[in-house]
Design a protein around this motif. Structure first.
Motif, mmCIF file in Angstrom:
data_model
loop_
_atom_site.group_PDB
_atom_site.id
_atom_site.type_symbol
_atom_site.label_atom_id
_atom_site.label_comp_id
_atom_site.label_asym_id
_atom_site.label_seq_id
_atom_site.Cartn_x
_atom_site.Cartn_y
_atom_site.Cartn_z
ATOM 1 N N ILE A 9 1.137 2.239 13.268
ATOM 2 C CA ILE A 9 0.372 2.610 12.082
ATOM 3 C C ILE A 9 1.305 2.555 10.880
ATOM 4 O O ILE A 9 2.520 2.574 11.017
ATOM 5 C CB ILE A 9 -0.262 4.016 12.211
ATOM 6 C CG1 ILE A 9 0.801 5.091 12.479
ATOM 7 C CG2 ILE A 9 -1.342 4.016 13.287
ATOM 8 C CD1 ILE A 9 0.273 6.521 12.506
ATOM 9 N N GLU A 13 -2.972 5.829 6.242
ATOM 10 C CA GLU A 13 -4.050 5.248 7.040
ATOM 11 C C GLU A 13 -5.371 5.928 6.707
ATOM 12 O O GLU A 13 -5.400 7.091 6.294
ATOM 13 C CB GLU A 13 -3.778 5.428 8.551
ATOM 14 C CG GLU A 13 -2.629 4.623 9.089
ATOM 15 C CD GLU A 13 -2.869 3.122 9.120
ATOM 16 O OE1 GLU A 13 -4.035 2.679 9.026
ATOM 17 O OE2 GLU A 13 -1.876 2.390 9.234
ATOM 18 N N TRP A 14 -6.464 5.208 6.925
ATOM 19 C CA TRP A 14 -7.797 5.792 6.854
ATOM 20 C C TRP A 14 -8.105 6.379 8.225
ATOM 21 O O TRP A 14 -7.930 5.701 9.240
ATOM 22 C CB TRP A 14 -8.842 4.737 6.493
ATOM 23 C CG TRP A 14 -8.755 4.276 5.081
ATOM 24 C CD1 TRP A 14 -8.188 3.120 4.629
ATOM 25 C CD2 TRP A 14 -9.237 4.957 3.930
ATOM 26 N NE1 TRP A 14 -8.289 3.052 3.257
ATOM 27 C CE2 TRP A 14 -8.935 4.162 2.799
ATOM 28 C CE3 TRP A 14 -9.901 6.171 3.733
ATOM 29 C CZ2 TRP A 14 -9.278 4.543 1.503
ATOM 30 C CZ3 TRP A 14 -10.232 6.543 2.433
ATOM 31 C CH2 TRP A 14 -9.923 5.734 1.338
ATOM 32 N N VAL A 15 -8.516 7.630 8.262
ATOM 33 C CA VAL A 15 -8.877 8.286 9.514
ATOM 34 C C VAL A 15 -10.275 8.885 9.367
ATOM 35 O O VAL A 15 -10.784 9.044 8.254
ATOM 36 C CB VAL A 15 -7.867 9.395 9.905
ATOM 37 C CG1 VAL A 15 -6.465 8.819 10.050
ATOM 38 C CG2 VAL A 15 -7.881 10.545 8.928
ATOM 39 N N GLU A 24 -14.537 9.023 6.702
ATOM 40 C CA GLU A 24 -13.332 8.323 6.287
ATOM 41 C C GLU A 24 -12.587 9.172 5.255
ATOM 42 O O GLU A 24 -13.180 9.661 4.302
ATOM 43 C CB GLU A 24 -13.711 6.970 5.683
ATOM 44 C CG GLU A 24 -12.585 5.985 5.610
ATOM 45 C CD GLU A 24 -13.059 4.591 5.229
ATOM 46 O OE1 GLU A 24 -12.775 3.650 6.000
ATOM 47 O OE2 GLU A 24 -13.694 4.436 4.170
ATOM 48 N N LYS A 26 -8.412 9.261 3.472
ATOM 49 C CA LYS A 26 -7.081 8.653 3.427
ATOM 50 C C LYS A 26 -6.042 9.716 3.777
ATOM 51 O O LYS A 26 -5.997 10.775 3.162
ATOM 52 C CB LYS A 26 -6.813 8.082 2.033
ATOM 53 C CG LYS A 26 -5.550 7.276 1.931
ATOM 54 C CD LYS A 26 -5.427 6.478 0.633
ATOM 55 C CE LYS A 26 -5.684 7.271 -0.596
ATOM 56 N NZ LYS A 26 -5.381 6.533 -1.837
ATOM 57 N N GLU A 99 -10.092 10.401 14.546
ATOM 58 C CA GLU A 99 -10.184 9.025 15.025
ATOM 59 C C GLU A 99 -9.246 8.152 14.192
ATOM 60 O O GLU A 99 -9.264 8.221 12.960
ATOM 61 C CB GLU A 99 -11.607 8.480 14.877
ATOM 62 C CG GLU A 99 -12.591 9.085 15.831
ATOM 63 C CD GLU A 99 -14.000 8.527 15.656
ATOM 64 O OE1 GLU A 99 -14.195 7.573 14.865
ATOM 65 O OE2 GLU A 99 -14.902 9.059 16.298
ATOM 66 N N LEU A 100 -8.439 7.359 14.901
ATOM 67 C CA LEU A 100 -7.508 6.434 14.249
ATOM 68 C C LEU A 100 -7.192 5.310 15.225
ATOM 69 O O LEU A 100 -6.891 5.571 16.391
ATOM 70 C CB LEU A 100 -6.225 7.167 13.833
ATOM 71 C CG LEU A 100 -5.070 6.326 13.285
ATOM 72 C CD1 LEU A 100 -5.484 5.545 12.042
ATOM 73 C CD2 LEU A 100 -3.866 7.204 12.981
ATOM 74 N N MET A 101 -7.275 4.091 14.762
ATOM 75 C CA MET A 101 -6.937 2.900 15.569
ATOM 76 C C MET A 101 -7.719 2.850 16.886
ATOM 77 O O MET A 101 -7.180 2.474 17.918
ATOM 78 C CB MET A 101 -5.438 2.845 15.852
ATOM 79 C CG MET A 101 -4.549 2.775 14.638
ATOM 80 S SD MET A 101 -4.628 1.209 13.763
ATOM 81 C CE MET A 101 -3.519 0.210 14.735
ATOM 82 N N GLN A 104 -9.411 8.584 19.813
ATOM 83 C CA GLN A 104 -9.905 9.881 19.351
ATOM 84 C C GLN A 104 -9.234 10.980 20.165
ATOM 85 O O GLN A 104 -9.118 10.865 21.389
ATOM 86 C CB GLN A 104 -11.427 9.963 19.503
ATOM 87 C CG GLN A 104 -12.006 11.250 18.954
ATOM 88 C CD GLN A 104 -13.532 11.243 18.903
ATOM 89 O OE1 GLN A 104 -14.153 10.196 18.781
ATOM 90 N NE2 GLN A 104 -14.120 12.410 19.004
ATOM 91 N N SER A 142 -5.011 0.288 10.280
ATOM 92 C CA SER A 142 -6.238 0.526 11.041
ATOM 93 C C SER A 142 -7.408 -0.278 10.469
ATOM 94 O O SER A 142 -8.422 -0.423 11.125
ATOM 95 C CB SER A 142 -6.582 2.020 11.043
ATOM 96 O OG SER A 142 -6.774 2.494 9.725
#
Length: 144
Positions: A9, A13-15, A24, A26, A99-101, A104, A142
């Motif tokens: 990452i 990142e946007w999560v 969403e 940042k 949640e990222l990439m 979860q 992501s």
């Protein structure tokens, strides 16, 4: 530690925080911070049966006070945290999904007013430990 390949990452990142209704937000990846924090305001502690809950609001988009998300979740505890100015402050702590990439998992988040900060959320090292590698020269991997 296992030899599995970790996803990479960027430094931001946007999560998503689906348990809080945030699709969403940042986040700055901050390995200097042990815990993660979320911008929250209008924070109220409620007594609910034998436990405490915390009700709060979030402006998930920086410099946008029109989009507001309201949430109410169990209060885990209060934690004393050193803020970015070096001052100690007591913050409510919640547990929620992130949640990222495509992954979860549950993380602890401290709630604090981050209006003056460049990011609505900090993702600290406890939340990402053993899950990701950070490329400090990259952003928003992501969404690549």
């Amino acid at each position: 530690m296992s030899k599995t390949k970790l996803l990479t990452i960027g430094w931001r990142e946007w999560v998503a925080l689906p348990g809080l209704g945030i699709g969403e937000i940042k986040a700055k990846i901050d390995t200097g911070a042990r815990s993660s924090s979320l911008h929250a305001f209008d924070i109220h502690i409620l007594e609910f049966k034998d436990k405490q809950r915390v009700r709060f609001k979030v402006h998930p988009i920086q410099r946008d006070t029109l989009n507001t998300v309201s949430a109410e979740v169990d209060l885990i505890e209060y934690r004393t945290v050193r803020n970015s100015g070096g001052l100690m402050e007591s913050r409510p702590v919640i547990l929620t999904d992130i949640e990222l990439m495509g992954k979860q998992w549950l993380i602890e988040l401290t709630l604090t007013n981050r209006d003056a900060m460049g990011f609505r959320m900090l993702l600290g090292r406890q939340a990402i430990k053993g899950r990701f590698l950070i490329d400090c020269h990259q952003s928003f991997l992501s969404h690549s």
